[in-house]
Design a protein around this motif. Structure first.
Motif, PDB file in Angstrom:
ATOM      1  N   GLY A 175      67.361 -42.272  50.000  1.00 45.85           N
ATOM      2  CA  GLY A 175      66.115 -42.305  49.243  1.00 45.85           C
ATOM      3  C   GLY A 175      65.804 -40.901  48.804  1.00 45.85           C
ATOM      4  N   LEU A 176      64.570 -40.476  49.061  1.00 47.28           N
ATOM      5  CA  LEU A 176      64.232 -39.077  48.794  1.00 47.28           C
ATOM      6  C   LEU A 176      65.152 -38.161  49.597  1.00 47.28           C
ATOM      7  CD1 LEU A 176      62.344 -36.917  47.553  1.00 47.28           C
ATOM      8  CD2 LEU A 176      60.863 -37.240  49.552  1.00 47.28           C
ATOM      9  N   TYR A 177      65.425 -38.555  50.831  1.00 47.41           N
ATOM     10  CA  TYR A 177      66.354 -37.846  51.704  1.00 47.41           C
ATOM     11  C   TYR A 177      67.422 -38.817  52.204  1.00 47.41           C
ATOM     12  CZ  TYR A 177      62.481 -34.474  51.883  1.00 47.41           C
ATOM     13  OH  TYR A 177      61.481 -33.592  51.549  1.00 47.41           O
ATOM     14  N   GLU A 178      68.467 -38.262  52.755  1.00 47.50           N
ATOM     15  CA  GLU A 178      69.443 -39.070  53.480  1.00 47.50           C
ATOM     16  C   GLU A 178      68.889 -39.298  54.888  1.00 47.50           C
ATOM     17  OE1 GLU A 178      72.326 -40.491  52.312  1.00 47.50           O
ATOM     18  OE2 GLU A 178      71.405 -39.859  50.420  1.00 47.50           O
ATOM     19  N   ASN A 179      69.015 -40.517  55.385  1.00 51.31           N
ATOM     20  CA  ASN A 179      68.361 -40.862  56.648  1.00 51.31           C
ATOM     21  C   ASN A 179      69.312 -41.531  57.631  1.00 51.31           C
ATOM     22  OD1 ASN A 179      65.501 -40.301  55.635  1.00 51.31           O
ATOM     23  ND2 ASN A 179      66.165 -41.886  54.204  1.00 51.31           N
ATOM     24  N   GLU A 180      69.114 -41.228  58.890  1.00 47.26           N
ATOM     25  CA  GLU A 180      69.761 -41.930  59.987  1.00 47.26           C
ATOM     26  C   GLU A 180      68.673 -42.640  60.788  1.00 47.26           C
ATOM     27  OE1 GLU A 180      72.375 -39.543  62.374  1.00 47.26           O
ATOM     28  OE2 GLU A 180      73.035 -38.347  60.643  1.00 47.26           O
ATOM     29  N   HIS A 181      68.885 -43.911  61.081  1.00 42.73           N
ATOM     30  CA  HIS A 181      67.869 -44.708  61.782  1.00 42.73           C
ATOM     31  C   HIS A 181      68.447 -45.336  63.046  1.00 42.73           C
ATOM     32  CE1 HIS A 181      65.633 -44.657  57.921  1.00 42.73           C
ATOM     33  NE2 HIS A 181      66.769 -45.022  57.361  1.00 42.73           N
ATOM     34  N   VAL A 182      67.591 -45.466  64.037  1.00 46.05           N
ATOM     35  CA  VAL A 182      67.865 -46.320  65.197  1.00 46.05           C
ATOM     36  C   VAL A 182      66.693 -47.277  65.305  1.00 46.05           C
ATOM     37  CG1 VAL A 182      68.224 -46.467  67.678  1.00 46.05           C
ATOM     38  CG2 VAL A 182      69.155 -44.548  66.413  1.00 46.05           C
ATOM     39  N   VAL A 183      66.980 -48.574  65.336  1.00 46.29           N
ATOM     40  CA  VAL A 183      65.943 -49.599  65.380  1.00 46.29           C
ATOM     41  C   VAL A 183      66.166 -50.449  66.629  1.00 46.29           C
ATOM     42  CG1 VAL A 183      64.857 -51.508  64.140  1.00 46.29           C
ATOM     43  CG2 VAL A 183      65.894 -49.636  62.853  1.00 46.29           C
ATOM     44  N   PHE A 184      65.096 -50.721  67.360  1.00 38.77           N
ATOM     45  CA  PHE A 184      65.223 -51.515  68.582  1.00 38.77           C
ATOM     46  C   PHE A 184      63.894 -52.209  68.867  1.00 38.77           C
ATOM     47  CE2 PHE A 184      64.180 -47.171  69.402  1.00 38.77           C
ATOM     48  CZ  PHE A 184      63.292 -47.129  70.459  1.00 38.77           C
ATOM     49  N   VAL A 185      63.932 -53.148  69.806  1.00 44.06           N
ATOM     50  CA  VAL A 185      62.785 -54.008  70.098  1.00 44.06           C
ATOM     51  C   VAL A 185      62.221 -53.680  71.472  1.00 44.06           C
ATOM     52  CG1 VAL A 185      62.023 -56.407  70.433  1.00 44.06           C
ATOM     53  CG2 VAL A 185      63.699 -55.867  68.662  1.00 44.06           C
ATOM     54  N   ASN A 186      60.893 -53.673  71.551  1.00 44.01           N
ATOM     55  CA  ASN A 186      60.253 -53.611  72.858  1.00 44.01           C
ATOM     56  C   ASN A 186      60.298 -55.011  73.456  1.00 44.01           C
ATOM     57  OD1 ASN A 186      58.486 -53.535  75.057  1.00 44.01           O
ATOM     58  ND2 ASN A 186      57.112 -52.093  74.060  1.00 44.01           N
ATOM     59  N   PRO A 187      60.989 -55.209  74.573  1.00 44.51           N
ATOM     60  CA  PRO A 187      61.168 -56.567  75.108  1.00 44.51           C
ATOM     61  C   PRO A 187      59.871 -57.203  75.601  1.00 44.51           C
ATOM     62  CG  PRO A 187      61.997 -54.936  76.661  1.00 44.51           C
ATOM     63  CD  PRO A 187      61.670 -54.196  75.407  1.00 44.51           C
ATOM     64  N   ARG A 188      58.844 -56.406  75.826  1.00 45.99           N
ATOM     65  CA  ARG A 188      57.585 -56.943  76.343  1.00 45.99           C
ATOM     66  C   ARG A 188      56.757 -57.649  75.268  1.00 45.99           C
ATOM     67  NH1 ARG A 188      55.739 -54.936  81.222  1.00 45.99           N
ATOM     68  NH2 ARG A 188      53.585 -55.110  80.489  1.00 45.99           N
ATOM     69  N   ASP A 189      56.821 -57.125  74.027  1.00 45.40           N
ATOM     70  CA  ASP A 189      55.940 -57.671  72.993  1.00 45.40           C
ATOM     71  C   ASP A 189      56.642 -57.906  71.656  1.00 45.40           C
ATOM     72  OD1 ASP A 189      56.252 -55.061  72.024  1.00 45.40           O
ATOM     73  OD2 ASP A 189      54.356 -54.397  72.883  1.00 45.40           O
ATOM     74  N   SER A 190      57.959 -57.688  71.613  1.00 42.44           N
ATOM     75  CA  SER A 190      58.773 -57.911  70.404  1.00 42.44           C
ATOM     76  C   SER A 190      58.455 -56.950  69.261  1.00 42.44           C
ATOM     77  CB  SER A 190      58.630 -59.361  69.898  1.00 42.44           C
ATOM     78  OG  SER A 190      59.087 -60.262  70.863  1.00 42.44           O
ATOM     79  N   ARG A 191      57.696 -55.893  69.536  1.00 42.14           N
ATOM     80  CA  ARG A 191      57.438 -54.906  68.493  1.00 42.14           C
ATOM     81  C   ARG A 191      58.709 -54.129  68.154  1.00 42.14           C
ATOM     82  NH1 ARG A 191      51.664 -53.152  71.099  1.00 42.14           N
ATOM     83  NH2 ARG A 191      50.360 -54.625  69.932  1.00 42.14           N
ATOM     84  N   ILE A 192      58.769 -53.691  66.916  1.00 42.83           N
ATOM     85  CA  ILE A 192      59.951 -52.978  66.419  1.00 42.83           C
ATOM     86  C   ILE A 192      59.668 -51.481  66.425  1.00 42.83           C
ATOM     87  CG2 ILE A 192      61.511 -52.657  64.468  1.00 42.83           C
ATOM     88  CD1 ILE A 192      61.797 -55.400  65.587  1.00 42.83           C
ATOM     89  N   ILE A 193      60.613 -50.711  66.971  1.00 44.30           N
ATOM     90  CA  ILE A 193      60.510 -49.252  66.965  1.00 44.30           C
ATOM     91  C   ILE A 193      61.631 -48.705  66.100  1.00 44.30           C
ATOM     92  CG2 ILE A 193      60.606 -47.138  68.339  1.00 44.30           C
ATOM     93  CD1 ILE A 193      59.688 -50.391  70.006  1.00 44.30           C
ATOM     94  N   VAL A 194      61.274 -47.797  65.198  1.00 38.44           N
ATOM     95  CA  VAL A 194      62.245 -47.165  64.308  1.00 38.44           C
ATOM     96  C   VAL A 194      62.179 -45.648  64.511  1.00 38.44           C
ATOM     97  CG1 VAL A 194      63.037 -46.872  61.939  1.00 38.44           C
ATOM     98  CG2 VAL A 194      61.873 -48.996  62.605  1.00 38.44           C
TER      99      VAL A 194
END
Length: 225
Positions: A175-194
Motif C-alpha cells: 500500500g503506502l508502505y510495504e507491510n508484514e502482518h501477523v494475525v491471530f485470535v484471542n481464544p477467550r472472545d474470538s477477537r482478532i489481533i493484527v
C-alpha cells in the motif's frame, strides 16, 4: 634406697602422665582449631558469593517496559529506551473494520516530531509498528476475516505462524508502505489481533522498527485473570 628409687619412678610416671595428658590436650586443641577454621572460612565464602550475586544481578526487564490492557486482557514487552507506545481505545461495535484498540509503536525521534506537529497538515506519518484489535462477532476464521477486511491490499505470501501460544497466519501486503502482518485470535472472545510492521525500503528505520516488531511478537501474551 629402693623406696627412694620407687618414689622417683612414681614421680616420673606422674610427670610423664602430666606430659602425656598435656600432649593429648594440645593435640585436641590443634585438631579442634583446624576443624573449626575451614567451617568459618566456608561460611564467609558462601556469604560473599551470595552478596556478590545479589549486587550484580540484573533483571531481564531492566530496560524493558510492559504494555498491558486489562480491558482486552493482553500484554507485550518493548524497549523503553528506544520506543514510545501510544494507544487509542474505541467504543465496542460490530463493525469488523473498526478497531477496539489501536496501538502505535514509535521511535523516540518520530514520537517527538509527531508531537511537535511536523506531520500536521495531511503529511503521512512514518512507517512504524502498530497493533489493532477487532471484534469478530461472526467468529470468522483468520483467512475469512482477512479476506473480507478492508485493512489490507495486494496481500500475498500467507504462512502459518505461532504467537501467544496460538496458531495464526502471517502475510505481506502493499500500500503506502510495504507491510508484514501477523494475525491471530484471542481464544477467550474470538477477537482478532493484527500486529503490523510497515517498511519504507530505505534508511535505517526499517531495521529499528523490526526489532520492536520481533520483540512484540515474541513477548505477546493473553492474560488469564
Amino acid at each position: 634406697m629402693v623406696f627412694s628409687s620407687d618414689l622417683v619412678k612414681s614421680k616420673c610416671l606422674r610427670v610423664d602422665g602430666k606430659r602425656i595428658v598435656n600432649s593429648v590436650f594440645m593435640v585436641l586443641l590443634i585438631v579442634g582449631a583446624i576443624a573449626d577454621k575451614p567451617t568459618v572460612s566456608f561460611a564467609a565464602t558462601t556469604q560473599d558469593v551470595l552478596t556478590l550475586d545479589k549486587s550484580t544481578f540484573k533483571p531481564v526487564s531492566q530496560n524493558q517496559a510492559i504494555y498491558r490492557s486489562d480491558r482486552l486482557r493482553l500484554q507485550f514487552n518493548y524497549s523503553l529506551p528506544d520506543f514510545v507506545v501510544e494507544d487509542k481505545t474505541f467504543s465496542s461495535g460490530n463493525n469488523v473494520n473498526s478497531p477496539l484498540l489501536a496501538i502505535d509503536i514509535w521511535t523516540k525521534n518520530h514520537a517527538q516530531k509527531i508531537r511537535a506537529g511536523d506531520y500536521a497538515g495531511g503529511t503521512e506519518y512514518p512507517a512504524n509498528v502498530h497493533i489493532n484489535v477487532y471484534n469478530n462477532p461472526r467468529k470468522l476464521t483468520l483467512q475469512q476475516w482477512v479476506k473480507q477486511s478492508n485493512q489490507f491490499s495486494i496481500t500475498r505470501d500467507f504462512k502459518p505462524a505461532k504467537i501467544a501460544r496460538q496458531t495464526g497466519i502471517k502475510f505481506q501486503s502493499s500500500g503506502l508502505y510495504e507491510n508484514e502482518h501477523v494475525v491471530f485470535v484471542n481464544p477467550r472472545d474470538s477477537r482478532i489481533i493484527v500486529v503490523t510492521l510497515s517498511k519504507t525500503g530505505y534508511g535505517n528505520n526499517d531495521a529499528i522498527y523490526r526489532r520492536a516488531y520481533q520483540q512484540i511478537v515474541n513477548s505477546f501474551v493473553f492474560l488469564n485473570k
